[in-house]
Every structure is written in C-alpha cells, then in structure tokens.
Scaffold this motif. Sequence first.
Motif, short mmCIF file in Angstrom:
data_model
loop_
_atom_site.label_atom_id
_atom_site.label_comp_id
_atom_site.label_asym_id
_atom_site.label_seq_id
_atom_site.Cartn_x
_atom_site.Cartn_y
_atom_site.Cartn_z
N GLN A 179 0.84 -1.20 0.00
CA GLN A 179 0.00 0.00 0.00
C GLN A 179 0.87 1.25 0.00
N GLY A 180 0.59 2.17 -0.92
CA GLY A 180 1.32 3.42 -1.01
C GLY A 180 2.64 3.33 -1.72
N VAL A 181 2.99 2.16 -2.27
CA VAL A 181 4.26 1.96 -2.97
C VAL A 181 3.93 1.57 -4.41
N THR A 182 4.44 2.32 -5.37
CA THR A 182 4.07 2.11 -6.77
C THR A 182 4.57 0.78 -7.30
N ALA A 183 5.87 0.51 -7.16
CA ALA A 183 6.45 -0.71 -7.71
C ALA A 183 6.36 -1.85 -6.71
N ALA A 184 6.23 -3.07 -7.22
CA ALA A 184 6.24 -4.25 -6.35
C ALA A 184 7.62 -4.39 -5.72
N ILE A 185 7.66 -4.83 -4.48
CA ILE A 185 8.90 -4.95 -3.73
C ILE A 185 9.30 -6.42 -3.62
N PRO A 186 10.42 -6.82 -4.25
CA PRO A 186 10.90 -8.19 -4.08
C PRO A 186 11.34 -8.41 -2.64
N CYS A 187 10.90 -9.50 -2.03
CA CYS A 187 11.25 -9.74 -0.64
C CYS A 187 11.22 -11.23 -0.34
N VAL A 188 11.75 -11.58 0.83
CA VAL A 188 11.74 -12.97 1.29
C VAL A 188 11.38 -12.97 2.77
N GLN A 189 10.99 -14.13 3.24
CA GLN A 189 10.81 -14.31 4.68
C GLN A 189 12.10 -14.93 5.24
N VAL A 190 12.65 -14.29 6.27
CA VAL A 190 13.83 -14.84 6.95
C VAL A 190 13.34 -15.68 8.12
N ARG A 191 13.64 -16.99 8.06
CA ARG A 191 13.10 -17.92 9.05
C ARG A 191 14.07 -18.24 10.17
N GLY A 192 15.34 -17.94 9.97
CA GLY A 192 16.31 -18.21 11.02
C GLY A 192 17.71 -18.10 10.46
N ARG A 193 18.69 -18.31 11.34
CA ARG A 193 20.07 -18.30 10.90
C ARG A 193 20.41 -19.62 10.23
N ARG A 194 21.31 -19.53 9.28
CA ARG A 194 21.76 -20.72 8.57
C ARG A 194 23.09 -21.15 9.16
N ARG A 195 23.23 -22.44 9.42
CA ARG A 195 24.46 -22.97 9.99
C ARG A 195 25.08 -23.94 8.99
N PRO A 196 25.91 -23.42 8.07
CA PRO A 196 26.46 -24.28 7.02
C PRO A 196 27.46 -25.29 7.57
N ALA A 197 27.60 -26.40 6.85
CA ALA A 197 28.59 -27.41 7.24
C ALA A 197 29.98 -26.82 7.11
N LEU A 198 30.81 -27.02 8.13
CA LEU A 198 32.12 -26.36 8.17
C LEU A 198 33.00 -26.75 6.99
N GLU A 199 33.00 -28.06 6.65
CA GLU A 199 33.94 -28.48 5.61
C GLU A 199 33.43 -28.16 4.22
N ARG A 200 32.17 -27.76 4.09
CA ARG A 200 31.62 -27.48 2.77
C ARG A 200 31.48 -25.99 2.51
N GLU A 201 31.18 -25.23 3.53
CA GLU A 201 30.91 -23.81 3.30
C GLU A 201 31.40 -22.99 4.48
N PRO A 202 32.58 -22.38 4.39
CA PRO A 202 33.08 -21.56 5.49
C PRO A 202 32.10 -20.46 5.84
N LYS A 203 32.06 -20.12 7.10
CA LYS A 203 31.07 -19.17 7.61
C LYS A 203 31.18 -17.81 6.93
N TYR A 204 32.39 -17.34 6.69
CA TYR A 204 32.55 -15.97 6.23
C TYR A 204 32.73 -15.86 4.71
N ARG A 205 33.18 -16.92 4.05
CA ARG A 205 33.46 -16.80 2.62
C ARG A 205 32.37 -17.40 1.75
N GLY A 206 31.64 -18.38 2.25
CA GLY A 206 30.60 -19.01 1.45
C GLY A 206 31.16 -19.79 0.27
N SER A 207 32.44 -20.21 0.33
CA SER A 207 33.07 -20.91 -0.79
C SER A 207 33.06 -22.41 -0.55
N ILE A 208 32.87 -23.21 -1.61
CA ILE A 208 32.95 -24.66 -1.49
C ILE A 208 34.14 -25.17 -2.30
#
Length: 364
Positions: A179-208
């Motif tokens: 309401q009151g916003v001309t363009a549609a706003i892309p959004c998501v629902q944040v359900r919680g923190r994600r705890r990636p597997a350590l050996e697959r996805e480092p916490k800070y880099r997100g690299s595999i």
Amino acid sequence: MPAPRERSSRRRRHLTILFSDLCGSVRLSSTLEAEVFADLVRAVWTVHERLVTALGGRIFDLHGDGILAGFGHPSPSEDDARRALDAALALHASTDEIAALAPGVPAERVRLHIGVHSGQVLVDEGPGGAGLSLFGQPVNIAARLSDRAEAGETLVSEAALGPVRRFYDCSAPSALQLQGVTAAIPCVQVRGRRRPALEREPKYRGSIRRLVGREAEMAQLREIFSPAGLRRGAAAAILGEAGAGKSRLLDERLGELAPASPAAEVPSAGPRPEIHRGVCERFLGAEPFQPFVQMLRRLGPEAAQDAPPAERAALDRLLAPGASGAAGGGVLAAAGISAEALGIDLMSTAIAGVFARRAAAAPQ
C-alpha cells in the motif's frame, strides 16, 4: 559581517530500517485491563531498546506498540543489514521475556511481526536537537512489510538482504505490492540463521572450492589442533592481510575435526571436539571478552553449571552487562563478594573454568 550560517540538522543516510509491531494489539487493548496493556507496551519498548542497541542499532520512533529502528547511523557499515536481521530474530525469540515483564498477559498472545528494508532516508534532529526522526520511502516500505508479515515472521526486502542472504534460512523470493508503494517490492521471509557445514561452506566466505596452496599452514594447524594438543590445551593465531584467507584456512581444519556427517572420515584420530565460535564485532565497541561472551550465551545456563560462587558471580555479571547488577546481585551477596572484586582476572578465570569443566566431562 554576515551572521554565521546555521548548520543543517538534517542529513541523508543510507540505513537499514527495522519496523516491529505487536500482533493483535487492538484486540489485546480491548480485552486486557488498561494497566496490564500499558505494562505490555512498556515491556515491548524495553526489550526492543535493549536488543536493538546491543546490536548497534538505534530506536528512532515509537508508534504505540510499534517500534521504528535503524542500523547505520551515525556511521554506516557493511554489516548493517545483518545486524538488523539478527535483531529481528532476537526479538521474535524474546516474546516470553516480554510476557514475563507484563504479568497478566499470556505468553502465547505475545507475538511480533517485523519488516526490514534498506535505502536512503532523511535523518532530522528536530527542533533544538530534541530527538531524531526518519523520513523517506524506505521507512514506509519497512512498515508495510511489517504489516504483511504474519505473527512470528520477518519480511525483508531484497534491497536489504543482498549478500548476507547466505547467513540465513530464507523463503523463495516473491514480489509484494504494498500500500502506497508504486512498484512491487521483491522480498523474502527470513526464518532463522543458517548454519552451514564447516567443511563445505566456510562461515565468512561461502566458498565450497577446495583449499590449495596452504599445505605448510595446514600442517601447522593439524599439529597444534591434534588430539594430543587439544587434550593439553592449544592456541593458534592466524595473521594476514584482509582477504588473505585466514577464516577459510581455519574453517578447513575445523571441518576436518568435526565434519557435518557423523559417518565422514576424520583425518585425526580421537573424539570429536566441541567447536564454539565467537567474533569481535565493530558495533559492540570495547565490550570485554566479546568472542567468549558469545560462546557462553549460546551455552545458556549450563555455562555456569558447577562453577564456584565467585566464578558464577563473574559469569552472571559478564553475561548481563546491562542488568544494573541485578543479574548477579543475589549470588554476590550470598558469596560475600563485592562488585569491585569482579575484575578482569576473575572473569578470565571464570571463562577458562567453563571450558575446562566441559573438557573434563567430555569422552577421552
């Protein structure tokens, strides 16, 4: 001589806006006694102020039972959105605490709905610098996202989420017409923190990607954090320029020590160690023992279990720095300890004692 030009009290800032509202407040106000509802609103304000400011945010306005907060003022930082989302999750988890501060309100009736958006806003000090106000469309969008969120939900715009998405469990994106916003706003629902597997996805880099070219450093870490080293106690400092891969290197060794799959092969023999993480965050300033306080808070009540009275008092004070001494007052009095005696040495001993007791109780 012309009069000096008055400095403007208005500044444009890029902020991450959080708007939080109490669910069903109209129905609550009509079914509760006025005094009880007033206690509930005050509890909502109190808990929001504590949690938002603890994460480096600022309360800008109170709309009855709604709270307008901002992250990034007076100085913006790259983690404003992450801090706002952490605050939103902490607020949802605090509803029992809010209910406890308002006797007579059933805990199941205390729920929040939250909206988060980022953008350019006008920060106005107000007449005589009496208080700060926010103006601009990002404020409206955050409020409208809050309106659309269900009880216990956080809706965050893609503009606010950005690259911090990898730290959270998010729904599929959708575009909402607000309401009151001309363009549609892309959004998501944040359900919680994600705890990636350590050996697959480092916490800070997100690299595999496989780690290459760090054989010598990894050999040192494997020697330091070997089963024998962990039993006697070990420490390592990894130094290097920003972006050199310090966190990636550490994540690689931690992934070897505690892989996500129990069936995975562990390169080093011995029992799986507990891994506790803590970081030094800029927005917490000079809060003592920042990384260890984060670890202890995740442990909860078991952190002080079996601790001597003096150490328990130190832990209570360390974990509740804003409690005006109430958190540890009873323990202090019972143990005959003055608040002045709880210095850095005792706090250091208390923190070391927590992990020493856990190590002694772990399978050898």
